[in-house]
Motif scaffolding. Structure first.
Motif, PDB file in Angstrom:
ATOM      1  N   ILE A   1     -79.554 -71.745   8.816  1.00 40.43           N
ATOM      2  CA  ILE A   1     -78.288 -72.462   8.663  1.00 40.43           C
ATOM      3  C   ILE A   1     -78.493 -73.618   7.683  1.00 40.43           C
ATOM      4  CG2 ILE A   1     -77.419 -71.785  10.931  1.00 40.43           C
ATOM      5  CD1 ILE A   1     -78.174 -74.550  11.977  1.00 40.43           C
ATOM      6  N   ALA A   2     -77.439 -73.920   6.935  1.00 36.35           N
ATOM      7  CA  ALA A   2     -77.548 -74.840   5.808  1.00 36.35           C
ATOM      8  C   ALA A   2     -77.941 -76.255   6.209  1.00 36.35           C
ATOM      9  CB  ALA A   2     -76.233 -74.859   5.040  1.00 36.35           C
ATOM     10  N   SER A   3     -77.690 -76.650   7.462  1.00 38.66           N
ATOM     11  CA  SER A   3     -77.996 -78.020   7.883  1.00 38.66           C
ATOM     12  C   SER A   3     -79.485 -78.266   8.087  1.00 38.66           C
ATOM     13  CB  SER A   3     -77.248 -78.350   9.181  1.00 38.66           C
ATOM     14  OG  SER A   3     -77.630 -77.462  10.219  1.00 38.66           O
ATOM     15  N   LEU A   4     -80.295 -77.221   8.114  1.00 39.65           N
ATOM     16  CA  LEU A   4     -81.739 -77.388   8.296  1.00 39.65           C
ATOM     17  C   LEU A   4     -82.411 -77.659   6.963  1.00 39.65           C
ATOM     18  CD1 LEU A   4     -82.532 -74.473  10.798  1.00 39.65           C
ATOM     19  CD2 LEU A   4     -82.376 -76.912  11.313  1.00 39.65           C
TER      20      LEU A   4
ATOM     21  N   PRO B   1     -64.260 -83.319  21.540  1.00 40.27           N
ATOM     22  CA  PRO B   1     -65.216 -82.290  21.121  1.00 40.27           C
ATOM     23  C   PRO B   1     -66.143 -81.840  22.242  1.00 40.27           C
ATOM     24  CG  PRO B   1     -65.975 -84.446  20.431  1.00 40.27           C
ATOM     25  CD  PRO B   1     -64.610 -84.650  21.018  1.00 40.27           C
ATOM     26  N   VAL B   2     -66.677 -80.642  22.075  1.00 38.68           N
ATOM     27  CA  VAL B   2     -67.666 -80.116  23.003  1.00 38.68           C
ATOM     28  C   VAL B   2     -68.991 -80.801  22.713  1.00 38.68           C
ATOM     29  CG1 VAL B   2     -68.982 -78.060  23.636  1.00 38.68           C
ATOM     30  CG2 VAL B   2     -66.502 -77.899  23.303  1.00 38.68           C
ATOM     31  N   ARG B   3     -69.566 -81.433  23.717  1.00 40.85           N
ATOM     32  CA  ARG B   3     -70.878 -82.070  23.536  1.00 40.85           C
ATOM     33  C   ARG B   3     -71.963 -81.010  23.572  1.00 40.85           C
ATOM     34  NH1 ARG B   3     -71.240 -87.530  24.748  1.00 40.85           N
ATOM     35  NH2 ARG B   3     -73.312 -87.349  23.787  1.00 40.85           N
ATOM     36  N   GLY B   4     -73.045 -81.273  22.846  1.00 39.28           N
ATOM     37  CA  GLY B   4     -74.133 -80.308  22.786  1.00 39.28           C
ATOM     38  C   GLY B   4     -73.984 -79.384  21.598  1.00 39.28           C
TER      39      GLY B   4
ATOM     40  N   ASP C   1     -75.307 -83.556  17.231  1.00 40.38           N
ATOM     41  CA  ASP C   1     -75.912 -84.270  16.104  1.00 40.38           C
ATOM     42  C   ASP C   1     -77.433 -84.132  16.083  1.00 40.38           C
ATOM     43  OD1 ASP C   1     -76.713 -85.851  18.214  1.00 40.38           O
ATOM     44  OD2 ASP C   1     -75.723 -87.681  17.517  1.00 40.38           O
ATOM     45  N   GLN C   2     -77.962 -83.198  16.881  1.00 41.76           N
ATOM     46  CA  GLN C   2     -79.398 -82.893  16.975  1.00 41.76           C
ATOM     47  C   GLN C   2     -80.194 -83.956  17.722  1.00 41.76           C
ATOM     48  OE1 GLN C   2     -80.024 -79.784  15.740  1.00 41.76           O
ATOM     49  NE2 GLN C   2     -77.894 -79.805  15.092  1.00 41.76           N
TER      50      GLN C   2
ATOM     51  N   ASN D   1     -82.751 -73.758  14.667  1.00 41.72           N
ATOM     52  CA  ASN D   1     -84.093 -74.257  14.417  1.00 41.72           C
ATOM     53  C   ASN D   1     -84.828 -73.255  13.541  1.00 41.72           C
ATOM     54  OD1 ASN D   1     -87.146 -74.686  15.224  1.00 41.72           O
ATOM     55  ND2 ASN D   1     -86.076 -76.537  15.859  1.00 41.72           N
ATOM     56  N   SER D   2     -85.713 -73.754  12.689  1.00 41.64           N
ATOM     57  CA  SER D   2     -86.397 -72.878  11.738  1.00 41.64           C
ATOM     58  C   SER D   2     -87.375 -71.913  12.400  1.00 41.64           C
ATOM     59  CB  SER D   2     -87.131 -73.711  10.681  1.00 41.64           C
ATOM     60  OG  SER D   2     -88.061 -74.594  11.291  1.00 41.64           O
ATOM     61  N   ASP D   3     -87.743 -72.153  13.679  1.00 44.97           N
ATOM     62  CA  ASP D   3     -88.665 -71.212  14.319  1.00 44.97           C
ATOM     63  C   ASP D   3     -88.017 -69.859  14.611  1.00 44.97           C
ATOM     64  OD1 ASP D   3     -87.107 -71.793  16.548  1.00 44.97           O
ATOM     65  OD2 ASP D   3     -88.713 -72.796  17.667  1.00 44.97           O
TER      66      ASP D   3
END
Length: 525
Positions: free
Chosen positions: A320-323, A507-510, A69-70, A425-427
């Motif tokens: 990615i669309a979530s950013l 679920p896989v964490r991270g 979840d960032q 990440n956008s970088d």
């Protein structure tokens, strides 16, 4: 000899029991196949390497971890505080942590580590850190040259696993190849480049992050990571028991795997894009009209439907669309438009020939289309080839292994390529489009004064998160306007495992399959 003598004294029943115990002990291990995008790592040195894989996170811990979840979670750092003006960060460190060689992890370890990034490809990760001050044994302060709102993300990356300073200095260039020392839950036993990595449990481990239920030593005693370039082979190995876990399962294998009674599939949100970089220095792609037409030839929606069975999503820009930085001016998003593509090529002087291949000045519109081996990439590249043919562009496909293709990029022998990245990440824009990294990772070979200015503003002049988003969005939009690549597909991250052999948390964490998951894995009794 003592063991042999003792064995002779055991009863038959005891021998049988001992045999069962030995088998059980040997069974406390797992074999994991890397995803295709992780192949080709030549070192486990997180400071200097540009290509790391999932095994890296098992060798080294990070100060901070990032969840799916960032959100950010403490690991080697127990807490942190950013100064109001962003010009310093203070980290409290976990007590009782030791490196694999027995040396203590403390504030001095951090102070010794950060300067190692200087003049490496990964220097940008700590580029805003002017100095590191040791406050006390378990407190360290980063004095910043400028605010860095992205610092926690950087610290959570695989490239910022903390190596042991003594081993790092003594081994020199061999660090990460012949040996690697971190504080992670596993130790490097052997590394055969291009083949496999064998890790053994760190029995002293007792400092996991809260992303793992298991806070002590791993349940598994040994983990072997294998490089299997052909994904069909990896798929068969999973079915037949040659491997226990397959990372990065191609989408076209999902339905087949789900039908296997002994295979369980876990799907995670994707953290990357499959795309086609365009070499702007190689004719005919030095003409922006040809580059734009190339992008308009690709039908992302048709690709998602035909190759990926509707799993995942079409990609229309580089992020990615979530950013939030992906929410660009809609007119800059790249979508299929054959009529405009053909018009642009006509305007650029490329006339359709009788054989369906365009011609200009007597030369055909014939280009090199590179890709890396693996079923998913080769299938995708064949569809791209067919779609380019629809605009009169003849593309000749060449398939390389992941290491060789990087050499091709660095030597500027490419025109088009189908590849992917994994970064949330956008970088990533800086990584692939900065004029300071021509060849690889800047496969587009793009060096542009305004582009570099926007890059530097986004990377270095953002005082807070809101400014950073705005700056990267502006940079992203300029990159899109130059038609340096063709976005194709945003995959999901698919993991499959043999449920008769191992248990994998779901679920896989991270954000990725890393050490926190392996710590909680067990062998099926």
């Amino acid at each position: 000899m003592r063991f042999a003598t003792k064995t002779k004294l055991l009863s038959g029943t005891a021998l049988i029991t001992l045999g069962f115990l030995s088998t059980a002990a040997l069974a406390q291990e797992a074999s994991i196949a890397f995803a295709s995008g992780e192949l080709g790592a030549t070192s486990y040195n997180p400071v200097t390497s540009s290509n790391l894989n999932s095994a890296t996170s098992l060798i080294y811990d990070r100060l901070v971890e990032q969840d799916a979840d960032q959100s950010y979670h403490p690991h080697l750092a127990t807490s942190w505080e950013e100064a109001a003006d962003g010009m310093s960060w203070t980290f409290k460190l976990k007590d009782g942590v030791t490196f694999h060689d027995g040396t203590a992890f403390n504030a001095q370890s951090v102070a010794d580590w950060i300067p190692d990034f200087a003049e490496t490809e990964n220097a940008y990760l700590v580029g805003a850190v002017a100095s590191v001050e040791v406050i006390d044994d378990l407190t360290v302060k980063f004095v910043m040259s400028r605010p860095e709102p992205n610092l926690l993300y950087n610290l959570a990356s695989s490239f910022m696993g903390v190596p042991g300073a003594a081993a790092y200095d003594s081994m020199g260039e061999d660090f990460g190849v012949t040996g690697a020392v971190g504080t992670g839950p596993f130790k490097l036993e052997s590394f055969s480049i291009g083949l496999e990595t064998v890790l053994v449990r760190n029995d002293d481990y007792a400092w996991a992050s809260d992303l793992s239920e298991n806070q002590g030593a791993a349940h598994l005693e040994r983990v072997t990571f294998r490089e299997i370039p052909d994904q069909s082979t990896a798929f068969l190995e999973l079915k037949t028991g040659g491997i226990d876990v397959l990372l990065g399962v191609p989408t076209d294998f999902l339905q087949i795997l789900k039908a296997e009674s002994n295979v369980t599939v876990i799907q995670m949100p994707g953290t990357g894009i499959n795309y086609m970089p365009i070499n702007v220095t190689a004719a005919p792609f030095d003409d922006i009209k040809v580059r734009e037409a190339t992008g308009l030839a690709i039908n992302q929606e048709a690709i998602v439907a035909s190759i990926y069975n509707g799993v995942g999503a079409p990609a229309h820009n580089f992020l990615i669309a979530s950013l939030p930085e992906a929410e660009v001016d809609p007119s800059l998003n790249v979508s299929h438009d054959l009529d405009r593509a053909n018009a642009l090529l006509e305007d650029a002087g490329w006339v359709m020939g009788d054989d369906g291949v365009r011609i200009k000045d007597g030369a055909p519109l014939s280009v090199k289309l590179f890709t890396q081996n693996g079923t998913e990439f080769t299938s995708l590249t064949q569809v791209v080839q067919a779609q380019l043919a629809d605009i009169g562009m003849q593309a000749e496909i060449t398939v390389f292994d992941s290491s060789t293709i990087r050499d091709e990029y660095k030597n500027n022998r490419h025109q088009l390529a189908v590849r992917g990245y994994d970064w949330n990440n956008s970088d990533i824009l800086d990584w692939f489009f900065s004029g300071e990294r021509l060849g690889y990772p800047n496969v587009s070979m793009w060096k542009d004064e305004e582009g570099q200015r926007l890059n530097d503003v986004a990377m270095k002049d953002s005082k807070n998160s809101a400014e950073r988003i705005a700056n990267f969005k502006a940079y992203h939009e300029y990159v899109l306007s130059q038609h340096l690549f063709v976005p194709i597909y945003q995959p999901t991250t698919n993991i499959a495992y043999n449920s008769e052999r191992v248990n994998v948390p779901d679920p896989v964490r991270g954000t990725r399959f890393r050490s926190q998951t392996v710590l909680d894995m067990t062998v099926v009794e």
